[in-house]
Design an enzyme around this catalytic site. Structure first.
Site, PDB file in Angstrom:
ATOM      1  N   CYS A 148      22.339  35.486 -37.508  1.00  0.00           N
ATOM      2  CA  CYS A 148      23.625  35.231 -36.845  1.00  0.00           C
ATOM      3  C   CYS A 148      24.530  34.409 -37.768  1.00  0.00           C
ATOM      4  O   CYS A 148      25.721  34.701 -37.910  1.00  0.00           O
ATOM      5  CB  CYS A 148      23.427  34.481 -35.532  1.00  0.00           C
ATOM      6  SG  CYS A 148      22.415  35.376 -34.328  1.00  0.00           S
ATOM      7  N   CYS A 204      19.540  31.118 -34.979  1.00  0.00           N
ATOM      8  CA  CYS A 204      19.357  32.478 -35.488  1.00  0.00           C
ATOM      9  C   CYS A 204      19.935  32.630 -36.900  1.00  0.00           C
ATOM     10  O   CYS A 204      21.149  32.703 -37.047  1.00  0.00           O
ATOM     11  CB  CYS A 204      20.040  33.431 -34.506  1.00  0.00           C
ATOM     12  SG  CYS A 204      20.317  35.085 -35.096  1.00  0.00           S
TER      13      CYS A 204
END
Length: 104
Positions: free
Chosen positions: A32, A29
């Site tokens: 993230c 991600c």
């Protein structure tokens, strides 16, 4: 920043004395990864008022499913063992602090 797992979530998050900000994250991600330095700084600056931890959704499906996390990153604040705030998506540190102001 500390990592929590399905196995220690109860002790580290639910049983924590301080409010806990949990980032539900994944290695794949990009947003993230973008949040990592923001959360590290927040963890250092607010360590007396807030515990900041990460939970990898790919290797901790029980907790991820229990809190119905579908998007990464999802941030949840737990206080007294209960989720009191949920936020989805990367955000600048200033905005994150504003959103956390009433739970700290």
């Amino acid at each position: 920043m500390a990592e929590v797992t399905d196995a220690d979530f109860q002790a580290e998050v639910i049983g924590a004395e301080l409010p806990v900000l949990v980032e539900f994250t994944a290695d794949w991600c990009p947003p993230c990864r973008q949040m990592a330095p923001v959360l590290s700084a927040l963890a250092a600056e607010e360590s007396d008022r807030l515990k900041v931890v990460q939970l990898n959704v790919d290797i901790n499906p029980l907790t991820t499913n229990a809190y119905r996390v579908l998007s990464m990153p999802t941030f949840m604040v737990f206080r007294g063992g209960e989720p009191v705030r949920s936020m989805v998506g990367a955000r600048p540190k200033r905005r994150l602090l504003e959103e956390l102001a009433d739970v700290l």
